[in-house]
Design a protein around this motif. Sequence first.
Motif, PDB file in Angstrom:
ATOM      1  N   LEU A 113       0.851  -1.185   0.000  1.00  0.00           N
ATOM      2  CA  LEU A 113       0.000   0.000   0.000  1.00  0.00           C
ATOM      3  C   LEU A 113       0.889   1.237   0.000  1.00  0.00           C
ATOM      4  O   LEU A 113       1.666   1.446   0.929  1.00  0.00           O
ATOM      5  CB  LEU A 113      -0.897  -0.009   1.233  1.00  0.00           C
ATOM      6  N   GLY A 131      -1.708   4.078  -4.023  1.00  0.00           N
ATOM      7  CA  GLY A 131      -1.362   2.974  -4.903  1.00  0.00           C
ATOM      8  C   GLY A 131      -1.394   1.638  -4.185  1.00  0.00           C
ATOM      9  O   GLY A 131      -1.039   1.538  -3.015  1.00  0.00           O
ATOM     10  N   VAL A 132      -1.826   0.621  -4.898  1.00  0.00           N
ATOM     11  CA  VAL A 132      -1.836  -0.746  -4.392  1.00  0.00           C
ATOM     12  C   VAL A 132      -1.106  -1.600  -5.423  1.00  0.00           C
ATOM     13  O   VAL A 132      -1.497  -1.646  -6.588  1.00  0.00           O
ATOM     14  CB  VAL A 132      -3.277  -1.254  -4.175  1.00  0.00           C
ATOM     15  N   GLU A 133      -0.033  -2.242  -4.986  1.00  0.00           N
ATOM     16  CA  GLU A 133       0.792  -3.032  -5.889  1.00  0.00           C
ATOM     17  C   GLU A 133       0.754  -4.501  -5.474  1.00  0.00           C
ATOM     18  O   GLU A 133       0.812  -4.809  -4.283  1.00  0.00           O
ATOM     19  CB  GLU A 133       2.239  -2.525  -5.836  1.00  0.00           C
ATOM     20  N   ALA A 187      -6.770  -7.665  -4.199  1.00  0.00           N
ATOM     21  CA  ALA A 187      -6.246  -6.299  -4.074  1.00  0.00           C
ATOM     22  C   ALA A 187      -7.281  -5.265  -4.507  1.00  0.00           C
ATOM     23  O   ALA A 187      -7.348  -4.167  -3.933  1.00  0.00           O
ATOM     24  CB  ALA A 187      -4.970  -6.150  -4.891  1.00  0.00           C
ATOM     25  N   SER A 188      -8.105  -5.610  -5.475  1.00  0.00           N
ATOM     26  CA  SER A 188      -9.111  -4.657  -5.953  1.00  0.00           C
ATOM     27  C   SER A 188     -10.186  -4.373  -4.911  1.00  0.00           C
ATOM     28  O   SER A 188     -10.943  -3.416  -5.038  1.00  0.00           O
ATOM     29  CB  SER A 188      -9.745  -5.160  -7.253  1.00  0.00           C
ATOM     30  N   ASP A 237      -8.235   1.603  -0.686  1.00  0.00           N
ATOM     31  CA  ASP A 237      -7.270   2.555  -1.244  1.00  0.00           C
ATOM     32  C   ASP A 237      -7.327   2.599  -2.770  1.00  0.00           C
ATOM     33  O   ASP A 237      -6.984   3.610  -3.381  1.00  0.00           O
ATOM     34  CB  ASP A 237      -5.847   2.178  -0.822  1.00  0.00           C
ATOM     35  N   THR A 238      -7.736   1.497  -3.399  1.00  0.00           N
ATOM     36  CA  THR A 238      -7.748   1.440  -4.864  1.00  0.00           C
ATOM     37  C   THR A 238      -8.736   2.430  -5.470  1.00  0.00           C
ATOM     38  O   THR A 238      -8.613   2.778  -6.644  1.00  0.00           O
ATOM     39  CB  THR A 238      -8.079   0.027  -5.375  1.00  0.00           C
TER      40      THR A 238
END
Length: 123
Positions: free
Chosen positions: A7, A108-110, A96-97, A101-102
């Motif tokens: 994050l 950013g979420v990686e 992650a989606s 935060d997305t």
Amino acid sequence: MKFLISLHINPAAMDTLSDEEKAAIGAGHGTFIEALKKSGELITTQALVDPSQAAVVSVRNGQPVVTDGPFLESKEYLGGFYLIDCENKERAIELASQIPDTAIEGLGVEVRQVMFAEGQLEA
């Protein structure tokens, strides 16, 4: 397969949010954590303090050199992470989606697969 979902925080983006919006992000993370626990995909999650409280350690001429605060000048910093164990990269992206935060521009979420853990290469 293990994946790290990192994050990335942009303080300028966070400053534009109301207290209610920030609280909704926190609540969303709580819901996400509970869902990961229920599915058995959560290994661990950690939130990190602000980079101003960090120390950067390097060794020069055999002596440690410690610098307070963030090492790199950047508008974004690592704010925390989830370490998950799931079927494949597509599932990791699906998970992650779901992180609140997305939905916020500037955060950013990686998703990155873990390559090496506890002395063994991951498949």
